[in-house]
Scaffold this active site. Structure first.
Site, PDB file in Angstrom:
ATOM      1  N   ASP A   1      -9.435  -1.285   3.912  1.00 17.71           N
ATOM      2  CA  ASP A   1      -9.296  -2.568   3.208  1.00 17.71           C
ATOM      3  C   ASP A   1     -10.547  -3.471   3.199  1.00 17.71           C
ATOM      4  OD1 ASP A   1      -6.800  -1.435   3.243  1.00 17.71           O
ATOM      5  OD2 ASP A   1      -5.764  -3.103   4.200  1.00 17.71           O
TER       6      ASP A   1
ATOM      7  N   ASP B   1      -5.496  -2.398   0.098  1.00 18.06           N
ATOM      8  CA  ASP B   1      -4.259  -3.159   0.066  1.00 18.06           C
ATOM      9  C   ASP B   1      -4.053  -3.478  -1.419  1.00 18.06           C
ATOM     10  OD1 ASP B   1      -2.356  -4.131   1.961  1.00 18.06           O
ATOM     11  OD2 ASP B   1      -3.096  -6.190   1.694  1.00 18.06           O
TER      12      ASP B   1
ATOM     13  N   HIS C   1      -1.148  -4.929  -3.877  1.00 19.84           N
ATOM     14  CA  HIS C   1       0.208  -5.480  -3.990  1.00 19.84           C
ATOM     15  C   HIS C   1       0.573  -5.901  -5.412  1.00 19.84           C
ATOM     16  CE1 HIS C   1       0.382  -5.563   0.337  1.00 19.84           C
ATOM     17  NE2 HIS C   1      -0.493  -6.533   0.483  1.00 19.84           N
TER      18      HIS C   1
ATOM     19  N   HIS D   1       5.081  -9.503  -4.339  1.00 25.58           N
ATOM     20  CA  HIS D   1       5.157  -8.859  -3.019  1.00 25.58           C
ATOM     21  C   HIS D   1       5.774  -9.770  -1.957  1.00 25.58           C
ATOM     22  CE1 HIS D   1       3.680  -6.663   0.613  1.00 25.58           C
ATOM     23  NE2 HIS D   1       4.132  -5.675  -0.138  1.00 25.58           N
TER      24      HIS D   1
ATOM     25  N   HIS E   1      -2.626 -12.210  -1.781  1.00 24.27           N
ATOM     26  CA  HIS E   1      -3.902 -11.491  -1.650  1.00 24.27           C
ATOM     27  C   HIS E   1      -3.799 -10.090  -2.251  1.00 24.27           C
ATOM     28  CE1 HIS E   1      -1.426 -10.119   1.689  1.00 24.27           C
ATOM     29  NE2 HIS E   1      -2.116  -8.991   1.625  1.00 24.27           N
TER      30      HIS E   1
ATOM     31  N   LYS F   1      -2.123   1.096  -0.890  1.00 23.59           N
ATOM     32  CA  LYS F   1      -0.911   0.886  -0.085  1.00 23.59           C
ATOM     33  C   LYS F   1      -0.352  -0.502  -0.333  1.00 23.59           C
ATOM     34  CE  LYS F   1      -3.586  -0.581   3.932  1.00 23.59           C
ATOM     35  NZ  LYS F   1      -3.156  -1.987   3.981  1.00 23.59           N
TER      36      LYS F   1
ATOM     37  N   CYS G   1      -4.282  -4.183   9.830  1.00 26.17           N
ATOM     38  CA  CYS G   1      -4.198  -2.864   9.199  1.00 26.17           C
ATOM     39  C   CYS G   1      -4.971  -1.788   9.954  1.00 26.17           C
ATOM     40  CB  CYS G   1      -4.654  -2.949   7.746  1.00 26.17           C
ATOM     41  SG  CYS G   1      -3.431  -3.814   6.739  1.00 26.17           S
TER      42      CYS G   1
HETATM   43  C1  VGL Z   1      -4.021  -6.942   5.748  1.00 25.30           C
HETATM   44  C2  VGL Z   1      -2.851  -8.891   5.996  1.00 25.30           C
HETATM   45  C3  VGL Z   1      -2.071  -8.583   4.908  1.00 25.30           C
HETATM   46  C4  VGL Z   1      -5.113  -6.053   6.239  1.00 25.30           C
HETATM   47  C5  VGL Z   1      -3.257  -6.616   4.655  1.00 25.30           C
HETATM   48  O1  VGL Z   1      -5.660  -5.284   5.437  1.00 25.30           O
HETATM   49  O2  VGL Z   1      -5.419  -6.095   7.433  1.00 25.30           O
HETATM   50  N1  VGL Z   1      -3.807  -8.076   6.417  1.00 25.30           N
HETATM   51  N2  VGL Z   1      -2.283  -7.448   4.250  1.00 25.30           N
HETATM   52 ZN    ZN Z   2      -1.441  -7.171   2.298  1.00 33.40          ZN
END
Ligand code: VGL
Ligand code: ZN
Length: 334
Positions: A81, A126, A128, A132, A176, A201, A246
């Site tokens: 990510d 990430d 979404h 979400h 996000h 994901k 993550c």
């Molecule tokens: C993440 C918060 C929400 C990450 C993803 O990639 O660590 N953190 N979604």
């Molecule tokens: Zn996320």
């Protein structure tokens, strides 16, 4: 007279713990084994099935399979990510409690990608949909469960709530990484390796997906495992954002699945400092290695062996720990 004759089977019968340690000292280039002696003991005991203090026949075969495996098994790098929203966007780590700058991982990760002989490089994103469940902005779309300590009217970004259906504990993140937007793009300076793959994901609106291993991304949740299997990878280096979210979940899932997992500390940044420290401790306690870019390059380019990774491989080969206590690990994944 006969009893004096030295036979092949005597040789096996003499493969004691001391011989095992001497071999390991060479394999792992260990000058001083004191600190890690417990690991050697544990590995020896894994192979010494009849507990008679020597490795023979089948036990010796296991030992030799292990040395082969640690010399030959492949390495993957999973880059988690490294996306605009976590660096300069709506969930910028700079504005989070830990005041980390996500862009600081880009240089060290590029250095690894450009200089390390990895057998496979995987980038996760990430990714979404607008609706979400993890977005604070979407709180009005779903009911909270009466168990939720934080009620809708009081909820703020970064609070944890419990949704009613599906029953789900969830941190409310600022919106996000909405798919196909700038925020979801990998950082423009991140080097994309040829022949690498990208895994998306978090596409299911009602499901959070921190880990790269288990995600309902509508292609099935086995994508990463299939890639690793196809490339004969047992050892996985994990880096990226966010350390305590993550990256953490990916490492813990990987360990639970039996992979030898190493976190590349200097190539990760987290949301909070205490959670980042707790993450390192948890990964170590679950058999993972905390390492840095220089050591990673020595492993993948120069064949330097890590005892921690080899220990995990021994455990997975004798399968005493994989999935044995998944609840312990799952309880710790938040
Ligand atoms: C993440 C918060 C929400 C990450 C993803 O990639 O660590 N953190 N979604
Ligand atoms: Zn996320």
């Amino acid at each position: 007279m006969d009893s004096l004759r030295y036979t092949k089977s005597d040789e096996g019968a003499n493969f004691t713990y001391e011989k095992f340690c001497a071999t390991c000292k060479l394999l792992f280039n260990m000058n001083n084994i004191e600190k890690d002696e417990w690991r050697l003991r544990e590995i020896f005991d894994l192979f010494d099935l009849d507990k008679d203090g020597v490795l023979k026949e089948r036990e010796l075969k296991m030992f030799s399979d292990w040395t082969q495996k640690i010399k030959k098994s492949k390495y993957a790098l999973v880059i988690v990510d490294v996306q605009n929203d976590f660096i300069d966007g709506s969930l910028s780590l700079r504005t989070c409690e830990g005041k980390q700058d996500g862009v600081d991982v880009v240089g060290p990760i590029n250095h690894l990608v450009q200089n390390g002989c990895f057998d496979k490089i995987i980038y996760s994103l990430d990714w979404h949909p607008e609706d979400h469940i993890s977005f604070y902005e979407n709180l009005h779309l779903r009911e909270l469960h009466p168990d939720s300590k934080v009620k809708k009217k009081d909820a703020k970004p970064f609070d944890t709530v419990i949704f009613a259906d599906p029953y789900l504990e969830q941190i409310l993140w600022p919106k996000h990484c909405v798919m196909n937007t700038w925020g979801a793009k990998l950082h423009e300076d991140l080097v994309i390796a040829p022949d690498s793959v990208q895994i998306r994901k978090g596409q299911n609106p009602n499901m959070e997906a921190y880990s790269v291993f288990f995600d309902n991304n509508f292609k099935g949740s086995m994508e990463l495992q299939e890639i690793l299997k196809k490339h004969g990878v047992d050892r996985v280096f994990v880096c990226g954002l966010a350390y305590d979210i993550c990256v953490k979940s990916t490492c813990l899932d990987g360990l639970r699945l039996g992979y030898a997992i190493a976190i590349v500390d200097d190539c990760c940044r987290g949301v909070t400092a205490p959670d980042t420290e707790a993450t390192k401790k948890l990964i170590y306690e679950n058999g993972g290695l905390i390492t840095n870019s220089n050591d990673v390059l020595a492993m993948v380019n120069e064949g330097k062996q890590s005892l921690v990774l080899a220990h995990k491989i021994a455990k997975s080969m004798t399968s005493i720990d994989t999935c044995e206590k998944p609840e312990n690990i799952l309880n710790n994944i938040s």
